[in-house]
Design a protein around this motif. Structure first.
Motif, short mmCIF file in Angstrom:
data_model
loop_
_atom_site.label_atom_id
_atom_site.label_comp_id
_atom_site.label_asym_id
_atom_site.label_seq_id
_atom_site.Cartn_x
_atom_site.Cartn_y
_atom_site.Cartn_z
N LYS A 197 41.50 44.74 46.77
CA LYS A 197 42.94 44.41 46.77
C LYS A 197 43.16 42.91 46.65
N GLN A 198 42.36 42.12 47.36
CA GLN A 198 42.49 40.66 47.30
C GLN A 198 42.02 40.14 45.95
N ALA A 200 42.18 41.71 43.14
CA ALA A 200 43.22 42.04 42.17
C ALA A 200 44.31 40.98 42.15
N ALA A 201 44.71 40.52 43.33
CA ALA A 201 45.75 39.50 43.42
C ALA A 201 45.27 38.18 42.82
N SER A 206 45.28 44.95 38.29
CA SER A 206 45.48 46.00 39.26
C SER A 206 44.22 46.24 40.09
N GLU A 207 44.43 46.78 41.28
CA GLU A 207 43.29 47.10 42.12
C GLU A 207 42.40 48.15 41.47
N SER A 208 42.99 49.10 40.77
CA SER A 208 42.20 50.13 40.09
C SER A 208 41.32 49.51 39.00
N ARG A 211 38.31 47.97 40.72
CA ARG A 211 37.33 49.01 41.09
C ARG A 211 36.60 49.53 39.85
#
Length: 241
Positions: A197-198, A200-201, A206-208, A211
């Motif tokens: 999540k971090q 991605a920012a 995106s977080e996906s 991953r």
């Protein structure tokens, strides 16, 4: 030194190893970076093609290491059994009971340390290895140290694993597929202690997607976890840490 700094310094030290004789000194330096008492790496099973068993590198007191080998403590050490039932780091307190207590009492009297943790590792050709660290901190301080350092120590354990395989001539020599720029960035951020999540920012994606890049990097490096992928990418000098 902050968490990112001690990991980067540790990986640089490990990368500097070009002979097995250097491992103990490097491990001692990493112990200082993490305020640990001792560190050891044991090859429990070296794979089908190797006859070198047991192999270990350790900062344990010489007398304890010599006694361990001479008395064949491999057969009674409860830490060895971790490979049978866990793929995650195990605190020694989970093993220190019943018949195991005498063994741990002897280890403490031999200055191995009051507390410890072992990370089991599995190699590509059936290798089974254990990476252990110990401490003489109070129980509360050990708990804090373990919580803050386990992700970094996991990465270190995997890179040390690569170095030991190389020292034993067990390295696969496999030409790993090149990583994409995004895959490299994501692994570098994992090494810095960030979660998807971090990341991605930071990368404005995106977080996906993060991953997906991590999964692709693991696949290219034949790694089971992102920490193993970081270690293997660092070993192959694919990323900067």
């Amino acid at each position: 030194m902050n968490d990112t700094g001690r990991l980067s310094a540790s990986l640089t030290l490990l990368q500097s190893i070009d002979h097995s004789d250097q491992m103990e000194n490097v491990m001692r330096q990493i112990c200082k970076l993490f305020s640990l008492k001792h560190m050891t790496f044991l090859v429990v099973r070296a794979g089908t093609a190797s006859t070198q068993y047991p192999y270990y590198c350790t900062t344990y007191p010489k007398l304890w290491a010599a006694t361990y080998v001479a008395e064949n403590f491999f057969d009674i050490d409860p830490v060895i059994d971790i490979l049978r039932w866990s793929r995650l780091p195990v605190d020694w307190s989970a093993l220190d009971s019943g018949r195991s207590r005498q063994f741990f009492d002897e280890a403490r009297l031999s200055d191995v340390g009051s507390h410890g943790m072992t990370i089991p590792l599995r190699g590509p050709h059936g290798e089974r290895c254990l990476f252990s660290v110990s401490s003489d901190h109070s129980r509360a301080d050990w708990s804090l140290l373990k919580t803050s350092s386990t992700p970094e120590l996991s990465i270190i354990s995997h890179l040390l694993h690569e170095k030991v395989l190389s020292a034993l001539d067990l390295a696969t020599g496999r030409p790993w597929r090149a990583l994409s720029p995004r895959e490299r960035q994501c692994l570098e951020h994992i090494a810095a202690g960030f979660i998807p999540k971090q990341i991605a920012a930071k990368l404005s994606i995106s977080e996906s997607s993060v991953r997906l890049y991590l999964r692709s990097a693991r696949r290219k490096l034949d790694a089971k976890t992102s920490h193993q992928a970081v270690a293997r990418a660092s070993f192959c000098e694919m990323i900067n840490i």
